[in-house]
Design a protein around this motif. Structure first.
Motif: not given
Length: 181
Positions: A77, A80, A84, A124-125, A127-128, A131-132
């Motif tokens: 998180a 991200v 970002g 960033a993507t 990492s997201l 995380l998801l």
């Protein structure tokens, strides 16, 4: 999906580790990064060194969290947010016509370009996505994979790290753009 989550974690941690090392390995590397903060119009020269220290500290904290199994979700998180922020800063610099290099991975003569923005956006993507994936599969970790799947995740991450870290060199090689170093 387990492999993709682990590959995302390994990619983010690999890129952060190389980024941190390249900035603190030599005094010249740190100074170039601090000067780039001014060149990218992030801050005045007076605040560039404290901001460089803060950026390196943020990368270090994020890296520590991402590689710590219990901290990986928080680390992703934070990654991200970190990547970002880098994406926004680099996009602004490109839009304003900055001729400074980003010095994300050490001294460079290549000016910041849209490929650097895309690299940060990709991170960033990734990492997201990691995380998801961890939210969907809370038990996923490097230790939860069988050896062939660990190899697959590490191989995918290794390729991603090489491409992301040496993006300027690969661009030069493939398209004849200005060499990065």
């Amino acid at each position: 999906m387990d492999v993709a989550v682990v590959a995302a974690i390994l990619t983010v941690s690999g890129v952060l580790a190389i980024s941190i090392i390249s900035k603190v390995r030599t005094r010249a590397g740190f100074e170039a990064f601090a000067d780039a903060i001014t060149g990218l119009r992030v801050s005045s020269a007076r605040w560039s060194r404290p901001m460089a220290v803060a950026a390196i500290a943020a990368e270090t904290v994020v890296l520590a969290l991402v590689v710590w199994p219990a901290g990986a979700p928080v680390g992703l998180a934070a990654a991200v947010l970190l990547f970002g922020t880098f994406t926004v800063v680099l996009a602004r610099a490109v839009r304003l016509g900055s001729t400074s290099g980003c010095h994300c991975f050490g001294p460079t003569s290549a000016p910041v370009a849209w490929r650097h923005v895309m690299r940060s956006g990709f991170l960033a993507t990734a990492s997201l996505a990691g995380l998801l994936g961890m939210i969907a599969l809370p038990s996923v970790s490097l230790g939860s994979l069988d050896p062939p799947l660990i190899l697959a995740a590490a191989s995918a991450a290794g390729v991603a790290v090489v491409v992301l870290v040496w993006l300027d060199d690969l661009t030069w090689l493939l398209r004849g753009a200005t060499p990065a170093r």
